[in-house]
Structures are given as C-alpha cells and as structure tokens.
Design a protein around this motif. Structure first.
Motif, PDB file in Angstrom:
ATOM      1  N   LYS A 180     -15.988  -9.551 -31.082  1.00 18.93           N
ATOM      2  CA  LYS A 180     -17.220  -9.969 -31.730  1.00 18.93           C
ATOM      3  C   LYS A 180     -17.358 -11.486 -31.693  1.00 18.93           C
ATOM      4  CE  LYS A 180     -18.860  -8.270 -35.940  1.00 18.93           C
ATOM      5  NZ  LYS A 180     -18.477  -7.466 -37.092  1.00 18.93           N
ATOM      6  N   ILE A 181     -16.196 -12.150 -32.023  1.00 16.65           N
ATOM      7  CA  ILE A 181     -16.221 -13.625 -32.032  1.00 16.65           C
ATOM      8  C   ILE A 181     -16.480 -14.149 -30.625  1.00 16.65           C
ATOM      9  CG2 ILE A 181     -14.785 -15.683 -32.387  1.00 16.65           C
ATOM     10  CD1 ILE A 181     -13.472 -14.114 -34.716  1.00 16.65           C
ATOM     11  N   ALA A 182     -15.763 -13.514 -29.624  1.00 14.80           N
ATOM     12  CA  ALA A 182     -15.931 -13.962 -28.237  1.00 14.80           C
ATOM     13  C   ALA A 182     -17.380 -13.811 -27.799  1.00 14.80           C
ATOM     14  CB  ALA A 182     -15.013 -13.171 -27.320  1.00 14.80           C
ATOM     15  N   LEU A 183     -17.976 -12.650 -28.213  1.00 14.39           N
ATOM     16  CA  LEU A 183     -19.367 -12.407 -27.849  1.00 14.39           C
ATOM     17  C   LEU A 183     -20.280 -13.449 -28.501  1.00 14.39           C
ATOM     18  CD1 LEU A 183     -21.194 -10.366 -26.351  1.00 14.39           C
ATOM     19  CD2 LEU A 183     -21.603  -9.294 -28.545  1.00 14.39           C
ATOM     20  N   GLU A 184     -19.999 -13.680 -29.809  1.00 17.82           N
ATOM     21  CA  GLU A 184     -20.808 -14.685 -30.510  1.00 17.82           C
ATOM     22  C   GLU A 184     -20.673 -16.039 -29.847  1.00 17.82           C
ATOM     23  OE1 GLU A 184     -19.616 -14.584 -34.604  1.00 17.82           O
ATOM     24  OE2 GLU A 184     -20.608 -12.653 -34.895  1.00 17.82           O
ATOM     25  N   LYS A 185     -19.371 -16.344 -29.488  1.00 20.82           N
ATOM     26  CA  LYS A 185     -19.108 -17.646 -28.854  1.00 20.82           C
ATOM     27  C   LYS A 185     -19.853 -17.752 -27.530  1.00 20.82           C
ATOM     28  CE  LYS A 185     -14.780 -19.714 -30.217  1.00 20.82           C
ATOM     29  NZ  LYS A 185     -13.359 -19.563 -29.984  1.00 20.82           N
ATOM     30  N   ALA A 186     -19.735 -16.649 -26.742  1.00 21.08           N
ATOM     31  CA  ALA A 186     -20.378 -16.662 -25.430  1.00 21.08           C
ATOM     32  C   ALA A 186     -21.889 -16.829 -25.592  1.00 21.08           C
ATOM     33  CB  ALA A 186     -20.057 -15.381 -24.678  1.00 21.08           C
ATOM     34  N   THR A 187     -22.443 -16.078 -26.566  1.00 27.85           N
ATOM     35  CA  THR A 187     -23.888 -16.169 -26.787  1.00 27.85           C
ATOM     36  C   THR A 187     -24.245 -17.585 -27.227  1.00 27.85           C
ATOM     37  OG1 THR A 187     -23.618 -13.968 -27.670  1.00 27.85           O
ATOM     38  CG2 THR A 187     -25.795 -14.932 -27.873  1.00 27.85           C
ATOM     39  N   GLU A 188     -23.407 -18.094 -28.171  1.00 28.54           N
ATOM     40  CA  GLU A 188     -23.663 -19.441 -28.694  1.00 28.54           C
ATOM     41  C   GLU A 188     -23.528 -20.454 -27.556  1.00 28.54           C
ATOM     42  OE1 GLU A 188     -24.773 -20.567 -31.263  1.00 28.54           O
ATOM     43  OE2 GLU A 188     -24.056 -22.588 -31.631  1.00 28.54           O
ATOM     44  N   SER A 189     -22.452 -20.263 -26.741  1.00 23.48           N
ATOM     45  CA  SER A 189     -22.237 -21.240 -25.681  1.00 23.48           C
ATOM     46  C   SER A 189     -23.354 -21.162 -24.639  1.00 23.48           C
ATOM     47  CB  SER A 189     -20.835 -21.070 -25.097  1.00 23.48           C
ATOM     48  OG  SER A 189     -20.869 -20.799 -23.760  1.00 23.48           O
ATOM     49  N   ILE A 241      -4.308   0.177 -36.134  1.00 28.98           N
ATOM     50  CA  ILE A 241      -5.623  -0.002 -36.772  1.00 28.98           C
ATOM     51  C   ILE A 241      -5.931  -1.486 -36.905  1.00 28.98           C
ATOM     52  CG2 ILE A 241      -6.908   0.312 -38.929  1.00 28.98           C
ATOM     53  CD1 ILE A 241      -5.384   3.009 -39.191  1.00 28.98           C
ATOM     54  N   ILE A 242      -4.870  -2.249 -37.368  1.00 32.58           N
ATOM     55  CA  ILE A 242      -5.086  -3.704 -37.528  1.00 32.58           C
ATOM     56  C   ILE A 242      -5.444  -4.325 -36.178  1.00 32.58           C
ATOM     57  CG2 ILE A 242      -3.910  -5.892 -38.048  1.00 32.58           C
ATOM     58  CD1 ILE A 242      -2.370  -4.332 -40.230  1.00 32.58           C
ATOM     59  N   LYS A 243      -4.645  -3.843 -35.135  1.00 33.34           N
ATOM     60  CA  LYS A 243      -4.878  -4.394 -33.786  1.00 33.34           C
ATOM     61  C   LYS A 243      -6.308  -4.098 -33.321  1.00 33.34           C
ATOM     62  CE  LYS A 243      -2.103  -4.297 -29.759  1.00 33.34           C
ATOM     63  NZ  LYS A 243      -0.978  -3.571 -29.169  1.00 33.34           N
ATOM     64  N   LEU A 244      -6.689  -2.837 -33.556  1.00 33.11           N
ATOM     65  CA  LEU A 244      -8.032  -2.445 -33.137  1.00 33.11           C
ATOM     66  C   LEU A 244      -9.104  -3.274 -33.849  1.00 33.11           C
ATOM     67  CD1 LEU A 244      -7.985   1.431 -32.849  1.00 33.11           C
ATOM     68  CD2 LEU A 244      -8.669  -0.213 -31.115  1.00 33.11           C
ATOM     69  N   THR A 245      -8.854  -3.424 -35.185  1.00 29.21           N
ATOM     70  CA  THR A 245      -9.826  -4.194 -35.968  1.00 29.21           C
ATOM     71  C   THR A 245      -9.860  -5.629 -35.460  1.00 29.21           C
ATOM     72  OG1 THR A 245      -8.866  -2.955 -37.769  1.00 29.21           O
ATOM     73  CG2 THR A 245     -10.579  -4.514 -38.349  1.00 29.21           C
ATOM     74  N   LYS A 246      -8.605  -6.140 -35.163  1.00 33.48           N
ATOM     75  CA  LYS A 246      -8.529  -7.532 -34.698  1.00 33.48           C
ATOM     76  C   LYS A 246      -9.241  -7.687 -33.346  1.00 33.48           C
ATOM     77  CE  LYS A 246      -5.134 -10.912 -34.515  1.00 33.48           C
ATOM     78  NZ  LYS A 246      -3.762 -11.152 -34.183  1.00 33.48           N
ATOM     79  N   THR A 247      -8.920  -6.717 -32.445  1.00 31.89           N
ATOM     80  CA  THR A 247      -9.550  -6.779 -31.127  1.00 31.89           C
ATOM     81  C   THR A 247     -11.068  -6.734 -31.264  1.00 31.89           C
ATOM     82  OG1 THR A 247      -7.696  -5.473 -30.412  1.00 31.89           O
ATOM     83  CG2 THR A 247      -9.423  -5.790 -28.803  1.00 31.89           C
TER      84      THR A 247
END
Ligand code: ADP
Length: 549
Positions: free
Chosen positions: A171-180, A160-166
C-alpha cells in the motif's frame, strides 16, 4: 526380578522373612536392613518394589522411616507394608496409614498371609508403575503437541503479521509510486513552465527589437528583459544539473579560506538594487570582526546557498524587510536570512526541503522557481558539515537558518577583492586561423563575434565529418572550437580523427551538457581545453589567452 526390602531391628525376624520369601517368592530378590537409616539408604539405591517395615525400632522407628520414604521423590512410590507386633490397634494403623503406609500386618504373621500381602503390594506397584509410565508418555505427548500447536500458532501469527506487513508495504509502495508519479508530472510541468516562460520573453522581445520605431531606451529595456529571461532559464537548468550531480554523488567540494563578512557585504551590494526596486528594507549583521570572520569552506557553495535564500526572501515578500547575517555559536557560525513575506504553512515546512516540491504548492500567485533551490542548498550545507532549517509563520514571514563549522585558529586578513578588470585578448594574439565546428547557427554567430578580433580567417563546419575534411585541407588552422554533440560524427570522434594527422592544432571543446565526466572525456579524446555552454565570453578569452599566451 522383583525386589523386596525388609527393615527390622530383630535379626530373627529378618531371617524368618528371608526363609519365607525364599520358599514362597523364589523369583524375588530380598534386601535386608537392621535399622531405619540403613533401610532408607538401600531403598534409595535399589528402588525395591515393596518394603516390609517394622514399626518398633530403636533410634528411628517405622513411622519416621515411612514419613521419610514417602516424602522422598526417589522412594515415595514404593508400597510399604507395615509390620507390627502390636496387632490390630486402630490408632497405630491410622497413624501409619496417615504417614503413607499402604497396608498393615500383625506379628507374628502367618506365612501365606504375608506372601499374599507382598504379592498384592507387588501387583499394586506394577500397575502403578505402568500407569505412571503411561501418564508420563501421555504428558510428554501432550507437551509435544502443545509445543507443535504453539509453533503452528506462532507461525500462523507470523504469517498473518507478514501478510499484513506485505499488504501495508504494498500500500505504501503504491502510495509512494502514485505520489512520486504525481510529483514527477508536477515537476516536469513546472520545469516546462520555467523554461517556456523565459523563452517566451526572449522570443517576444527579440521580435519586438526588429521594429524600426524603437527608441534607444526601449531597445535597452527589451535587451534587459531578454537577458533576465536568459538568466532565469539558465538558473533552472543549473538547478537541474546540480540536482543530477547530487543524485549521482558527483559534487566535489572546493575548500578554501573564506571571509564571511566580505561574502555578506558582496551579497548586500549584489541584491540591493533588486530589493530597493521592490520597496523592501535590506540589511545584514555580522558577529565577528572581519579579521576573525574567516572559515575554511567551499565559498562557491556558501555563496550559492545565501544567494538562493535571499532570492527566495525577495521573491516571497511584498513589503517589510529582509535581513541576513550570522551569529557566532560555540563551534559554528549560524547564518540566517529572514523576511516579512508570505511565510510557509507549518505542515509544509519540512517538505520545502524535498526535491520537486515547489510545484506541489497551490500558489494563488504564481512565483517563478524550479522548486529545487532549497533541497540543493540543504544538501550543500550538509556536505559542508552543517545543518539547515526554517522557522516560519504563514502570513508573517520566514527565517531560514544554516550552520557552518567555525575553527578560530585561522586568523587571516583577507583583502576585499578589487573590482575585477574587464578581460581582453592579449595583444600579441592575432591573425589566427580559426575553425568553428558548431551545428547551431546562433551559437556560430556568437562565436564569430567573440573571436573576430583575433582571427584572419574563420572557417565553419556544421558537423564532425565536415570538420575533419576542413582540417585535412587546411593544415595551418590554429584553433578549433569544437562542439561535442553534433550529427553524423560527434565532436569526440572528430577530435580523435583530427589528432591522427594533426597534433599541433589547439582544440577547445564546448558543450551544453556540462555533466561531470564530460571534461575528462573531451580531454581524453584529444582536446586541449573544455568550456561549457552557454559560453561565457570572459571565460573563453581567458582560455585562449592561456593557450596562446
Ligand atoms: P523555488 O525555486 O520554487 O523558490 P525552493 O526550493 O527555493 O524553490 O523553495 C521551495 C518552496 O519553498 C518555494 O516554492 C516556496 O513555496 C517555499 N519558500 C522558500 N523560501 C520561502 C520564503 N522565504 N518565504 C516563503 N516561502 C518560501
């Protein structure tokens, strides 16, 4: 085979028990002890299935033996049949039972009664042993299951932790990609703006210069605008090149002894006209005597950082004053550039050191600039083992700081540079036959003008193939100014082919790329020297003086 232990201080009693068990319980083995201590020892060692225990014994009586046996982990489960000559006395029975005895038998005992009592004890022991074993197995199973469940639980939790982390990472990667993406687009828009704006000035004022009705002053001021626009465009391009070099780790340090007082004075002289034009106050302070103000650093990078900070201060200030200088700290010099300009909002004070950030600011007024200067400056200062930061209050002004290491050992007096002389071609360099290989017409015309004083003949080729042909037909060419990026055959290939039949001709490569590695590539192809565009007249004259001097 079942084991029976009989403890009695009377040998006769033991003998009669022996005879009795031999007769009635032939499948049992009998152990005999004549004292309490001996009995306890045998019980611990042999683990009998039942114990026949006399109560009245010297030294250690049956009660004490019973208490010790029932308290000992090794013997506590062995059933004890107490034998007493004192008969049915209830008090005695209660005391024995309280201490853990399982049954009583009065002496003198009837053999059959003793035998059946022993059999009962043996059966109790057997059943109890079985129950204990089952209990142990059960406990073990429960333990195992609990462990398994625990592991499953932990695994599930980890999953569950892994899933939440992934999910969070995604989400962060997507935000980063969008931001970048957003930053990239904003950056490109800004760079495009930074190139188009000065380009506009160059086009527009060049067009105006064509007019016949211009006064000398007007012409001069238009030329100034064109030059300024060119400088601005070049700054943007240089910033982009610097960032790309920093990205690829291709920035080399060129450490030399630098007098920081002289450097600051030069900056004051350099910027004074611009600052005065804006009506701002301008001054600098130094903390060391000029003789002590000496550090080992990359003076070009120090200059470029100060240049950037002072330019920004001028750009972002509309009144007040700009101050710069340094203070000597324990083992470093702390430089500063402060202004009373527009300031920087607190939440943006870290971001301004990031690449491509300028374009992200919604300036109400449009300030020119690529947004790369501070990130380049910070990277340079960190390469020079220093650090850079800013203190700023929106609407009040900013103070930028950076440090550079200071080692007071080198006390040198550096004469301030005399004004650099205007470089001319050496007198004996003349009558050269020069081939200009260039596909751009403007660049060709510019080169024509620079070299016209030292040449008798100037030949032109607009690609590598034409250059090779011209060289084959003119073995007396002295100098080739070779552009590297050209159609059909590029400058590298053309140089290589020319070198196959002409080793003498001097070839100077010129390119607009100015990337690290270009110089080596050009020299490897057979060029004698390399110069980057936009061509600096003085640099080209210096190279020609050196090669023909
Ligand atoms: P730019 O070429 O846009 O000036 P810099 O990297 O040098 O790029 O600066 C990044 C941003 O930091 C600027 O666009 C500006 O918003 C802010 N900034 C830098 N120096 C100052 C200053 N002295 N006063 C106010 N804002 C500044």
């Amino acid at each position: 085979m079942k084991k029976i232990l009989a403890i009695d201080d009377q040998e006769d009693n033991l003998l009669s028990i022996k005879a009795l068990t031999k007769f009635y319980l032939p499948n049992c083995s009998l152990f005999l002890a004549q004292s309490g201590e001996e009995g306890i020892e045998i019980a611990r060692e042999e683990q009998p299935d039942t114990i026949l225990l006399d109560i009245i014994m010297p030294e250690m009586d049956g009660y004490e033996v019973c208490r010790i046996l029932k308290q000992d982990e090794r013997t506590k489960n062995i059933p004890i049949l107490m034998l007493s000559a004192l008969g049915q006395d209830t008090e005695i029975r209660v005391k024995g039972l309280d201490l853990g005895a399982d049954a009583f038998l009065a002496k003198p005992f009837i053999p059959t009664e003793l035998t059946s009592q022993i059999n009962v004890m043996l059966r109790i022991k057997e059943v109890e042993d079985m129950l204990r074993m089952e209990k142990e197995v059960l406990e073990e199973t429960v333990k195992e299951r609990t462990k398994e469940l625990y592991v499953i639980n932990i695994k599930q939790k980890a999953d569950i932790i892994k899933l939440t982390k992934t999910e969070e990472e995604l989400k962060i990667a997507l935000e980063k990609a969008t931001e970048s993406d957003r930053l990239k687009i904003a950056f490109l828009q800004n760079i495009s703006h930074e190139i188009r704006t000065p380009m506009n000035g160059i086009y527009g004022f060049s067009e105006l210069l064509r007019s016949n009705h211009l006064s000398g002053d007007e012409q001069q001021s238009y030329i100034d605008i064109i030059m300024k626009s060119g400088d601005r465009m070049l700054n943007t391009l240089n910033d982009i090149m610097d960032i790309s070099r920093l990205e690829t780790g291709n920035v080399a340090l060129n450490i030399s002894t630098t007098n920081v007082n002289d450097e600051l004075e030069n900056l004051l002289i350099l910027f004074r006209p611009e600052v005065e034009k804006k009506g701002l106050q301008f001054n600098y302070t130094t903390d060391l005597q000029t003789a002590d103000a000496v550090i080992e650093t990359d003076s070009d990078k120090l200059h470029s950082v100060m240049f950037n900070l002072i330019s920004n201060s001028i750009k972002y200030s509309h009144n007040g004053n700009i101050e710069f200088g340094y203070v000597k700290k324990e083992d470093c010099l702390e430089f500063y550039v402060s202004d009373t300009g527009i300031g920087i909002p607190a939440e943006r004070q870290n971001a301004i050191f990031d690449r491509f950030v300028k374009s992200d600011i919604e300036d109400k007024e449009v300030y020119e600039g690529s947004g790369l200067g501070l990130s380049i400056s910070k990277a340079y200062i960190e390469m020079l083992k220093g650090s850079m930061w800013v203190d700023s209050v929106e609407g009040q002004g900013s103070k930028f700081y950076f440090t550079l290491p200071y080692y007071p050992t080198s006390r040198l007096i550096i004469e301030s540079d005399a004004e650099s002389p205007v470089i001319q071609f050496e007198e004996h360099i003349e009558g050269l036959k020069i081939l200009i290989v260039e596909d751009d017409l403007t660049a060709t015309e510019y080169l024509d003008i620079i070299v016209q004083d030292i040449s008798t003949t100037i030949l032109h080729a607009s690609n590598g193939s034409e250059a090779i042909n011209l060289c084959q037909n003119n073995s007396d060419i002295d100098l080739i100014l070779m552009d590297l990026k050209m159609p059909i055959i590029d400058g590298y290939e053309a140089t290589k082919q020319i070198r196959e039949f002409n080793k003498q001709v001097i070839i100077v490569a010129q390119t607009a790329f100015a990337l690290v590695g270009d110089r080596e590539k050009a020299l490897n192809a057979g060029c004698d020297e390399y110069i980057s565009k936009p061509l600096n007249k003085t640099a080209l004259i210096e190279i020609i003086n050196r090669l023909f001097g």
